[in-house]
Design an enzyme around this catalytic site. Structure first.
Site, PDB file in Angstrom:
ATOM      1  N   GLU A   1       0.125  -3.446   4.687  1.00  0.00           N
ATOM      2  CA  GLU A   1      -0.972  -2.514   4.923  1.00  0.00           C
ATOM      3  C   GLU A   1      -0.854  -1.893   6.308  1.00  0.00           C
ATOM      4  OE1 GLU A   1      -3.508  -0.804   4.305  1.00  0.00           O
ATOM      5  OE2 GLU A   1      -4.141  -1.287   2.268  1.00  0.00           O
ATOM      6  N   ASP A   2      -1.369  -0.659   6.431  1.00  0.00           N
ATOM      7  CA  ASP A   2      -1.389  -0.003   7.734  1.00  0.00           C
ATOM      8  C   ASP A   2      -2.806   0.215   8.245  1.00  0.00           C
ATOM      9  OD1 ASP A   2      -2.083   2.037   5.885  1.00  0.00           O
ATOM     10  OD2 ASP A   2      -1.574   3.532   7.415  1.00  0.00           O
TER      11      ASP A   2
ATOM     12  N   ASP B   1       0.869  -1.166   0.000  1.00  0.00           N
ATOM     13  CA  ASP B   1       0.000   0.000   0.000  1.00  0.00           C
ATOM     14  C   ASP B   1       0.912   1.224   0.000  1.00  0.00           C
ATOM     15  OD1 ASP B   1      -2.229   1.617   0.131  1.00  0.00           O
ATOM     16  OD2 ASP B   1      -2.381   1.479   2.317  1.00  0.00           O
ATOM     17  N   LEU B   2       0.353   2.379  -0.280  1.00  0.00           N
ATOM     18  CA  LEU B   2       1.157   3.603  -0.312  1.00  0.00           C
ATOM     19  C   LEU B   2       1.046   4.366   1.008  1.00  0.00           C
ATOM     20  CD1 LEU B   2       2.905   5.694  -1.726  1.00  0.00           C
ATOM     21  CD2 LEU B   2       0.825   6.624  -2.771  1.00  0.00           C
ATOM     22  N   ASP B   3      -0.143   4.794   1.320  1.00  0.00           N
ATOM     23  CA  ASP B   3      -0.351   5.610   2.524  1.00  0.00           C
ATOM     24  C   ASP B   3      -0.037   4.807   3.778  1.00  0.00           C
ATOM     25  OD1 ASP B   3      -1.245   7.461   0.748  1.00  0.00           O
ATOM     26  OD2 ASP B   3      -3.374   7.192   1.189  1.00  0.00           O
TER      27      ASP B   3
ATOM     28  N   LYS C   1     -11.400  -1.480  -0.313  1.00  0.00           N
ATOM     29  CA  LYS C   1     -11.079  -2.380   0.792  1.00  0.00           C
ATOM     30  C   LYS C   1     -12.174  -2.231   1.856  1.00  0.00           C
ATOM     31  CE  LYS C   1      -6.322  -1.004  -0.111  1.00  0.00           C
ATOM     32  NZ  LYS C   1      -5.178  -0.201   0.390  1.00  0.00           N
TER      33      LYS C   1
ATOM     34  N   SER D   1      -2.470   0.746  -4.258  1.00  0.00           N
ATOM     35  CA  SER D   1      -3.026   1.861  -3.493  1.00  0.00           C
ATOM     36  C   SER D   1      -4.379   2.258  -4.060  1.00  0.00           C
ATOM     37  CB  SER D   1      -2.078   3.064  -3.539  1.00  0.00           C
ATOM     38  OG  SER D   1      -2.691   4.203  -2.978  1.00  0.00           O
ATOM     39  N   ALA D   2      -5.289   2.616  -3.153  1.00  0.00           N
ATOM     40  CA  ALA D   2      -6.603   3.080  -3.584  1.00  0.00           C
ATOM     41  C   ALA D   2      -6.544   4.488  -4.153  1.00  0.00           C
ATOM     42  CB  ALA D   2      -7.583   3.023  -2.411  1.00  0.00           C
TER      43      ALA D   2
ATOM     44  N   LYS E   1      -8.808   6.042   6.570  1.00  0.00           N
ATOM     45  CA  LYS E   1      -7.592   5.362   6.111  1.00  0.00           C
ATOM     46  C   LYS E   1      -7.949   4.077   5.362  1.00  0.00           C
ATOM     47  CE  LYS E   1      -3.925   5.027   8.648  1.00  0.00           C
ATOM     48  NZ  LYS E   1      -2.988   4.775   9.759  1.00  0.00           N
TER      49      LYS E   1
ATOM     50  N   THR F   1       1.348   9.571   3.472  1.00  0.00           N
ATOM     51  CA  THR F   1       0.461  10.483   2.741  1.00  0.00           C
ATOM     52  C   THR F   1      -0.928  10.519   3.354  1.00  0.00           C
ATOM     53  OG1 THR F   1      -0.026   8.672   1.223  1.00  0.00           O
ATOM     54  CG2 THR F   1       1.687  10.220   0.564  1.00  0.00           C
TER      55      THR F   1
END
Length: 982
Positions: free
Chosen positions: A933-934, A773-775, A909, A878-879, A809, A781
């Site tokens: 994932e966070d 994932d990105l964030d 998600k 990433s979404a 998130k 971000t």
């Protein structure tokens, strides 16, 4: 390995069950597995495939087009009865029985019984008996009854041919059981009993069918006393009796040969002559020769059809038992098919349903193609009656009957009968699957093409191009496979199968015009087919409407399904199942509740039309709504669960279908075995746990074995070749047993099979693809998103609570907007909501412009570099639609091998779609992936996809491994956990 189903004691309470389980048959006729002695039986029966009587259906209120007649397979005769008397006392199990065991020998193809009984005169008697229905000579059954006393006694054996047997009466509380036929459906016009030979020949009253059954006896006695014989015909019951005085230690053996011949009522003399000759020929050949030929036949059959499961003997036994019953039940003459209960009982009145085409035929396509062809030929043979039925309903083409024996519709309840128009497409689908599996396209010129064209015509009469649905082709007022939902518009299963039917009718028409122009022209002229009509089939297929719910990403079962309330299955008492026996149909129809899979079945049959994510989403939506009241339910649920990676759940469903009759799962196997469920157990293994699918030019496989299975092995025929398949937890192996070289696909990769050169594939998971994932994983971000949402909320005068930042998130932009707006969302229309989401995105992009390499979270740059250096594939999931721009800003352009297009992801998600797309982008197996994932929604999505999950954060639940922050992430710890996971 011996294949034998054993019964170790006589239990009167289970006698009716064993009579079904121990049926012996050969596709032409079946004899229920009753003990020879009639007093120990519950329901004796002999059923001839396709031999039936009919009777007008009595309606309280009749309407045009209702089915006119009941059709019921007849319990024709009892030729298996043999009675034993010792010193004038009959063999009775309730007194003096010392030992008792029976075995349905699947290798020898016979029912074997061994018992010891002490007579009232205190003589110990050993009785050995056997019976079989010959696969080599379809009209012959052979029986042996052998008696050995240990002391002097008088023995009498009486062999019967009883024509007074009757069908069971219909049961008021269960429409699935019993019949509607008169007490005397057969008029016996020839009755003979002489010189060890018995004969009954007669005709039905209404259906115009004739039957002759001849019996020939061969008796042997090792003692010295004179053997006394008597033959008698008492009305419809004939018998031959044989008496001998034994000194003890002798063997008294009666071999009984039964010939069953049927045909037209006006040929009764010929039928009687044929039956006499067949019984005489069998007697001349002798029991031992017939039994040896039976064993030879089955040796060849099992060499191809056997399934071996190391580590699960009960399921292996269940599969072999089911396969044997399939073989015993299938018509082979092109004029008969497979009844719902096979030839083991008269449940469902011996009718043929769609069960044959969708559930049973796949087994025969791959294990006994000649039988498969005969089953397809049956449907071609009733095209005339199907054409008449379509005209009766003011429809073009043909309409196959929902339930029938000779082709006439016999379903008296049209909402769950005639309205199941999908049967036309089911039969067309089965034809095409047979052609694809065997490569035998000649059947198109023998009626197959006509079947495809005429079924395609039906859809053009049923459906229309609907201007209210963008001129899509819609099909109103039908019932799908789920009989708890009736008379609906655009049943998804029906539309998808009709689409297939139309597509392939067009393709085959095009093929025949090119390759067989003269034959095509003759057919087209005969049925009045034009080129413009063929073009309409393609247009309708291309424009086929499919219901879709954008909010949930679900393919609704029909246009109205999502608007119905769900049935509360959890609070429905167990004794109220099946629902159809305890609730009025209207009570059931107005709820979201399924008797069996419908849309999920469509996604299995039309697997190429749907992504794995769509299949997962729909299976998990429909499963809690599915009662499993139909025995057809469990195998499809098993296949769907296996494809979704839920192996444990798949096994639970499989166990129900694999041992449905052996364990009497539904409590009604006494009425006959569940043939479709038996075939479903094979489907569960081959299509479920092995993941076999038919491709355009080869078979593909995606195995996922239950943990308890140490080894699975079987073989299948494919276009003139046979492939041996063997699977363990570590390897998958494919071998060409015989035939020409062929290709297969395994987990998306193509392999070429050559004789003598097995292909062995490593199945052990490997951490090859790393998905991020990105964030909150690569860069924080998420705080930029929070600041952008806060700015929007301030502009709108809406409070932005501290916890809102956490709630958004890992959630899509539109879903986040609803979270931010809360109750205020109702104040905005769709256009305004879209404008607000775009405005927030503009604020976010302004903030992104200030992102740089320094914003990469601690430890992640080094991890990415290490993985890249070792040749691991890296994919970003990433979404955020801004992900490519952010990656560029971070200086990571070129680091990732792929970035999932967030705009192409239909559901946010915790739906697993984005992670499945990431794996597919990498061309990787899900089990070879690791995802980071966070957010809890992200962890849930990864787990739903069946991917190894790495959680970043202190509050995450369910991750395979978790780190409090990115600075603590360790590659070795992740890989160690990956290799040691359960």
């Amino acid at each position: 390995m011996a294949r034998c189903i054993a019964q170790t004691s006589f239990d009167p309470a289970r006698a009716a069950l064993y009579e079904s389980l121990f049926m012996v048959g050969n596709g032409h006729f079946g004899i229920r597995g009753s003990d020879e002695e009639r007093r120990h039986s519950v329901y004796r029966g002999t059923f001839i495939n396709g031999f039936f009587e009919k009777k007008p259906i009595q309606y309280g209120e009749w309407a045009y087009g209702y089915a006119r007649n009941h059709q019921t397979i007849l319990n024709v005769i009892d030729a298996a009865s043999i009675e034993l008397e010792v010193d004038g006392s009959p063999l009775v199990f309730s007194s003096g029985l010392k030992t008792y065991e029976r075995c349905l020998d699947l290798d020898a193809g016979k029912l074997v019984r061994r018992l010891e009984w002490e007579s009232p005169s205190e003589v110990l008697i050993r009785v050995n008996s056997e019976r079989l229905a010959s696969f080599e000579k379809a009209e012959i059954a052979a029986m042996r009854y052998e008696v050995s006393p240990d002391a002097a006694c008088s023995i009498k054996l009486v062999s019967f041919l009883d024509g007074s047997v009757r069908n069971r009466p219909a049961e008021a509380g269960d429409p699935r059981v019993g019949s509607h036929i008169d007490a005397n459906p057969i008029s016996w016009c020839k009755v003979e009993a002489r010189d060890g030979a018995l004969l009954l020949a007669g005709t039905t009253v209404r259906s115009g069918l004739g039957l002759a059954v001849a019996v020939r006896h061969v008796v042997s006695f090792s003692g010295s006393s004179i053997l006394r014989a008597e033959h008698s015909a008492g009305g419809q019951t004939l018998f031959s009796s044989y008496c001998a005085d034994c000194a003890g230690g002798e063997r008294f053996r009666l071999d009984k040969f039964v010939a069953v011949v049927n045909g037209s009522a006006d040929a009764i003399k010929r039928l009687a002559d044929e039956a006499r000759a067949a019984a005489e020929d069998a007697a001349n050949r002798g029991y031992d020769e017939i039994a040896a030929l039976q064993a030879d036949y089955l040796r060849t059959f099992w060499a191809g059809a056997d399934i071996q499961i190391q580590g699960d003997p009960k399921m292996e036994e269940g599969l072999r038992f089911n396969i044997f019953h399939l073989l015993q039940s299938a018509g082979r003459d092109g004029r008969t098919s497979i009844a719902a209960k096979g030839l083991s009982g008269e449940g469902y009145e011996g009718h043929y349903f769609w069960d044959t085409e969708i559930y049973a035929l796949p087994f025969f396509d791959y294990e006994a193609p000649a039988i498969a062809r005969s089953l397809v030929r049956y449907r071609i043979g009733i095209l005339g009656k199907a054409r008449e039925r379509a005209r009766e309903l003011s429809l073009p083409g043909v309409l196959f009957p929902w339930r029938t024996i000779d082709g006439e519709e016999t379903s008296a309840y049209y909402p769950a009968g005639t309205a199941q128009f999908h049967i036309d497409a089911d039969i067309a689908y089965a034809l095409m699957r047979y052609v694809e599996a065997t490569g035998e396209r000649g059947i198109f010129l023998e009626g197959g093409a006509e079947l495809l064209f005429e079924t395609a015509r039906l859809w053009m009469g049923l459906g229309f191009f609907n201007p209210r649905k963008e001129k899509k082709f819609c099909i109103p007022c039908v019932t799908g496979p789920d009989e708890y939902t009736a008379l609906v518009d655009n049943n998804a299963y029906t539309n998808l199968m009709a689409e297939f039917n139309l597509q392939h009718a067009w393709k085959v028409a095009t093929e025949l015009q090119d390759q067989h122009p003269e034959e095509f022209s003759a057919l087209a002229e005969r049925i009045g087919l034009s080129s413009s009509e063929i073009g309409e089939w393609r247009k309708a297929a291309d424009m086929m409407y499919l219901p879709f719910d954008k909010e949930t990403g679900i393919v609704p079962q029909d246009d109205q399904f999502m608007d119905r309330p769900a049935w509360n299955l959890a609070e429905t008492p167990r004794e109220q199942f099946p629902l159809l026996l305890h609730y009025h149909p209207l009570m059931i129809y107005r709820r979201q509740v399924l008797k069996q899979p419908d849309t999920v079945l469509a996604m299995f049959l039309r697997h190429e039309r749907f992504s794995l994510a769509e299949k997962m989403r729909n299976f998990r939506f429909y499963e809690p709504l599915t009662t499993g009241d139909s025995s057809l339910s469990h195998c499809i649920q098993s296949v769907a669960a296996a494809e979704c990676g839920e192996t444990g759940k798949a096994y639970e469903y499989f166990a129900k279908t694999a041992r449905m009759d052996l364990d009497d799962v539904h409590g009604n196997s006494r009425d006959g075995v569940h043939i479709a469920a038996m075939a479903g157990s094979w489907i569960s293994v081959v299509y479920g746990f092995v993941g076999m699918r038919e491709g355009r030019d080869c078979l593909s496989f995606r195995p996922m074995l239950p943990p308890a299975w140490k080894r699975l092995a079987f073989s299948i025929a494919w276009r003139g070749s046979r492939i041996a398949c063997e699977y363990t937890a570590e390897t998958s192996t494919y071998s060409l047993v015989w035939g020409t070289e062929i290709d297969i696909e395994h987990e998306g990769k193509r392999y070429h099979l050559v004789s003598g050169m097995p292909v062995c594939i490593d199945e052990r998971p490997k951490p090859l693809v790393w998905i991020f994932d990105l964030d909150g994983v690569i860069a924080d971000t998420a705080v930029l998103h929070t600041r952008a949402w806060m700015r929007l909320a301030d502009e709108l005068g809406i409070p932005f609570r501290p916890e809102t930042g956490e709630l958004v998130k890992g959630v899509s932009r539109m879903a986040s907007l609803y979270i931010v707006l809360g109750d205020h969302a109702a104040e905005y229309d769709a256009e305004s909501l879209a404008e607000l989401a775009d405005r927030k995105n503009c604020y976010y992009r302004e903030l992104v412009e200030h992102v740089g390499p320094s914003d990469i979270l601690p430890g992640m740059a080094d991890l990415l570099a290490s993985l890249k250096n070792d040749g691991r594939m890296l994919v970003l999931a990433s979404a955020s639609r801004n992900a490519p721009a952010i990656i560029k800003q971070l200086g990571l352009e070129g680091t990732f091998d792929g970035i999932v297009d967030a705009a192409a992801v239909s559901m946010p998600k915790p739906d697993p779609e984005i992670f499945i797309r990431a794996a597919e982008m990498a061309g990787a197996r899900l089990k070879d992936c690791i995802a980071f994932e966070d957010a809890q929604a992200g962890i849930d999505a990864i787990r739903a996809a069946g991917i190894f999950s790495v959680g970043i954060g202190t509050k995450l639940v369910g991750a395979d491994i978790r780190f409090d922050s990115t600075s603590l992430v360790g590659r070795k710890a992740i890989e160690d956990a990956f290799y040691t996971r359960g």
